[in-house]
Design an enzyme around this catalytic site. Structure first.
Site, PDB file in Angstrom:
ATOM      1  N   HIS A 109      54.161  81.134 103.662  1.00  8.56           N
ATOM      2  CA  HIS A 109      55.135  81.990 102.965  1.00  8.56           C
ATOM      3  C   HIS A 109      56.581  81.689 103.326  1.00  8.56           C
ATOM      4  O   HIS A 109      57.473  82.448 102.954  1.00  8.56           O
ATOM      5  CB  HIS A 109      54.826  83.465 103.230  1.00  8.56           C
ATOM      6  N   ASP A 110      56.821  80.620 104.066  1.00  9.94           N
ATOM      7  CA  ASP A 110      58.200  80.288 104.413  1.00  9.94           C
ATOM      8  C   ASP A 110      59.062  80.265 103.140  1.00  9.94           C
ATOM      9  O   ASP A 110      58.693  79.620 102.154  1.00  9.94           O
ATOM     10  CB  ASP A 110      58.257  78.923 105.100  1.00  9.94           C
ATOM     11  N   HIS A 181      54.537  84.622 110.553  1.00  9.55           N
ATOM     12  CA  HIS A 181      55.087  85.967 110.351  1.00  9.55           C
ATOM     13  C   HIS A 181      55.509  86.620 111.669  1.00  9.55           C
ATOM     14  O   HIS A 181      56.673  86.997 111.846  1.00  9.55           O
ATOM     15  CB  HIS A 181      54.005  86.790 109.642  1.00  9.55           C
ATOM     16  N   ILE A 238      51.540  78.381 117.798  1.00  4.50           N
ATOM     17  CA  ILE A 238      50.807  79.595 118.152  1.00  4.50           C
ATOM     18  C   ILE A 238      49.367  79.418 117.682  1.00  4.50           C
ATOM     19  O   ILE A 238      49.130  79.087 116.510  1.00  4.50           O
ATOM     20  CB  ILE A 238      51.373  80.842 117.423  1.00  4.50           C
ATOM     21  N   TYR A 472      63.392  85.609 106.584  1.00 10.33           N
ATOM     22  CA  TYR A 472      63.848  85.356 105.224  1.00 10.33           C
ATOM     23  C   TYR A 472      64.707  84.099 105.267  1.00 10.33           C
ATOM     24  O   TYR A 472      65.905  84.120 104.970  1.00 10.33           O
ATOM     25  CB  TYR A 472      64.653  86.539 104.673  1.00 10.33           C
TER      26      TYR A 472
END
Ligand SMILES: Cc1cc2nc3c(=O)[nH]c(=O)nc-3n(C[C@H](O)[C@H](O)[C@H](O)COP(=O)(O)OP(=O)(O)OC[C@H]3O[C@@H](n4cnc5c(N)ncnc54)[C@H](O)[C@@H]3O)c2cc1C
Ligand SMILES: *[C@@H]1O[C@H](CO)[C@@H](O)[C@H](O)[C@H]1NC(C)=O
Ligand SMILES: *[C@@H]1O[C@H](CO)[C@@H](O)[C@H](O)[C@H]1NC(C)=O
Ligand SMILES: *[C@@H]1O[C@H](CO)[C@@H](O)[C@H](O)[C@H]1NC(C)=O
Ligand SMILES: *[C@@H]1O[C@H](CO)[C@@H](O)[C@H](O)[C@H]1NC(C)=O
Ligand SMILES: *[C@@H]1O[C@H](CO)[C@@H](O)[C@H](O)[C@H]1NC(C)=O
Length: 536
Positions: A109-110, A181, A238, A472
């Site tokens: 979702h970048d 996220h 991660i 964002y």
């Protein structure tokens, strides 16, 4: 993990890399992976070259911003989709040994596609964590270990499956990958009560630049601080987060009230700014979505504000809270729906009513669009004249969406340096967003519109720095140049995303990844070598 024969292997690879053209990098990579793996890797299901028919499907699968999925964007040499933590270790070791630039993708979702498109440096490869998506909830211990490739919706579902009175305060959009996220902060509809997802991380497992798996104890508190809000892909990969679950009531109330800006809505929006963060109970999250709607009778386009709320409690107490704090909205029982926490998650994510929670298990973007977005933070209410100018500008765009997210509550109690996310003492955050269909073929027009709107808003938002939310991501704020990273240039966006925490992030980066292996258009730069020498 120590690799006794790695030097010998490196020598073999280097000598072969001199003898062979760069197109053999794929072979060398797979050989390197096999060499370093304890168990054999099923390449046919983990390794995808542009030759394979699955390549584009997999590359597209979670590419959320279609602007970055079009054929003209740079494509990776290959995609590696590990099925085990140890394969992520070997991917780092082999990329480093072979000098192959690596990008990491969890949920895709970048905003600027940096997890699957490298604009500054080619060739590159993508390590896609989509197959690493376990979620292990321990209700007794009030915690869960969640793997980077899981979506936040899967996490919510697995919690709710075991308890109706536990939840987790992360994003509203349920297809976000927890890898990218949470490492950028991660806010959602419980931020006024419990803070960000990153505020509720207890432990993590990451692969560092040397291919070691580290947890909180072995990585140390500096690195553990940096990964909770410092933004994706600067410090390591991660693998897992250990998160702290939070209590939610068995009854949660949701509502949406619509007002057009024309019918006195400007006054109401002005009032919202004075109460949403400071006056309302922290059990209430009341955001505003501003969109264009067309009047069903006249067909005229108007600007409509949607006041969308989630209240951690029943409707009776909600109406009292609203009567005291924001009577101007005139919320009534009829506007409200009492439901469970997990169904309130579906409501806030804009699923149509009646959608079952199982939809959260589909594990791919809810919808995809061509879009551009930017963010701001507000400390003093924007005057009505400012709102009027905003209204006019919205009418110039086809499908704009402005979201105002209230802060206050526990957010203002957490120190700006507790984690890298510094935006604590603000009234609210603004997101400017515009999406368009493929057929519009005019990205530039929409991007130009949003940039002009951003300029217009400058007098009303934070200054020195003009703060922005790292999740964002906005490449308009600046990018790292290839091979010539500059801490000064990076401060153009670093100070906006992190304020004074940017300096500590640079220090930690310099310590854990001095050669800048983990890098992208807006990664945290290490100090250059000469500066480091004088410091030591
Ligand atoms: C439609 C939409 C709605 C959104 N709603 C919210 C919201 O409600 N709340 C909110 O806080 N944010 C929201 N966001 C922003 C979101 O938090 C960020 O885009 C976040 O980075 C997405 O993470 P991802 O794993 O899905 O993305 P990816 O594109 O996979 O990754 C994002 C960045 O993190 C890096 N990264 C990915 N995985 C890892 C990993 N395992 N280790 C290290 N680095 C990694 C990537 O390389 C990239 O730099 C929204 C975004 C979109 C597109
Ligand atoms: C890709 O396909 C081309 C032509 O079909 C072939 O020559 C080449 O060897 C293939 N490359 C790989 C890595 O499979
Ligand atoms: C991938 O997505 C892009 C953008 O929508 C599109 O142009 C392309 O055709 C897609 N490819 C496949 C194989 O779906
Ligand atoms: C929510 O869904 C409705 C109906 O599909 C749509 O018109 C609206 O734009 C959506 N809102 C957001 C914020 O996505
Ligand atoms: C914030 O801190 C104040 C003072 O310590 C305390 O009274 C208040 O309850 C806290 N609020 C929240 C939401 O934690
Ligand atoms: C690197 O950046 C510095 C500072 O911006 C600039 O002066 C220098 O010319 C750049 N060097 C190269 C090789 O681009």
């Amino acid at each position: 993990m120590m690799l006794p024969n790695s030097l010998l292997f490196l020598f073999l690879l280097l000598s072969s890399s001199l003898a062979h053209p760069p197109s053999l990098k794929q072979d060398m990579f797979t050989q390197c992976l096999s060499y370093h793996s304890k168990v054999s890797i099923p390449f046919s299901t983990t390794f995808f070259t542009p030759n394979s028919s699955a390549f584009t499907t997999i590359l597209n699968s979670t590419a959320q911003n279609l602007r970055y999925a079009v054929p003209s964007m740079p494509k990776p040499e290959f995609i590696f989709r590990p099925t085990h933590d140890s394969q992520v270790q070997t991917a780092v070791i082999c990329s480093k040994q072979l000098g192959i630039h690596l990008r990491i993708r969890s949920g895709g979702h970048d905003y600027e596609g940096v997890s699957y498109v490298s604009q500054i440096e080619t060739p590159f490869i993508v390590v896609d964590l989509a197959k690493l998506r376990s979620v292990n909830v321990d209700i007794q211990a009030n915690s869960a270990w969640i793997q980077a490739g899981a979506t936040i919706g899967e996490v919510y579902y697995r919690i709710a499956e075991k308890s109706t009175t536990h939840g987790f305060p992360a994003g509203i959009w349920t297809s976000l990958g927890v890898g990218g996220h949470i490492t950028g902060g991660a806010y959602g509809s419980m931020l006024r009560k419990y803070g960000l997802a990153a505020d509720n991380v207890m432990d993590a497992r990451i692969v560092d630049v040397n291919g070691r798996i580290l947890d909180r104890e072995t990585m140390g508190e500096d690195l553990f601080w940096a990964i909770r809000g410092g933004g994706g892909a600067s410090f390591g990969i991660i693998l897992w987060w250990k998160i702290k679950l939070v209590p939610v009531p068995s009854t949660v109330t949701v509502f949406t009230v619509a007002k057009t800006l024309e019918q006195g809505g400007t006054k109401l929006l002005h009032r919202w700014q004075q109460v949403a963060a400071t006056e309302l109970d922290e059990d209430l999250f009341l955001r505003v979505l501003i969109q264009l709607t067309s009047d069903s009778q006249s067909g005229k386009t108007t600007v409509t504000t949607f006041y969308q709320g989630q209240f951690l409690g029943g409707v009776e107490r909600l109406l009292q809270v609203m009567q005291t704090g924001f009577p101007e909205l005139s919320l009534t029982q009829k506007d409200c729906t009492e439901t469970t926490w997990i169904k309130s998650v579906l409501y806030m994510a804009n699923y149509s009513s009646g959608t079952q929670p199982e939809i959260l298990l589909q594990g791919k973007p809810i919808t995809k669009f061509y879009f551009k977005a930017k963010s701001d933070f507000v400390i003093d209410p924007i005057p009505e004249t400012g709102l009027e100018g905003l209204r006019k500008r919205l009418l110039e765009e086809t499908n704009p969406l402005i979201i105002w997210t209230p802060y206050g509550g526990v957010m203002s109690n957490i120190s700006e340096s507790a984690i890298p996310f510094p935006h604590r003492k603000v009234l609210f955050k603004i997101q400017y967003f515009t999406a368009w269909p493929a057929t519009s073929h005019n990205d530039a027009k929409h991007i130009d519109w949003i940039r002009k709107l951003y300029n217009y808003m400058a007098p009303y938002v934070t200054m020195f720095p003009r703060q922005a939310y790292v999740n964002y991501r906005d490449l308009d704020l600046g990018i790292n140049k290839k091979g010539n990273i500059s801490v000064i240039e990076a401060s153009a966006w670093g100070n906006r995303y992190f304020k004074d925490n940017f300096n500590r992030l640079i220090e930690i980066k310099t310590k854990v990844d001095p050669e800048n292996f983990f890098r992208h258009e807006q990664s945290i730069p290490p100090l250059p070598l000469p500066a480091r020498r004088t410091r030591n």
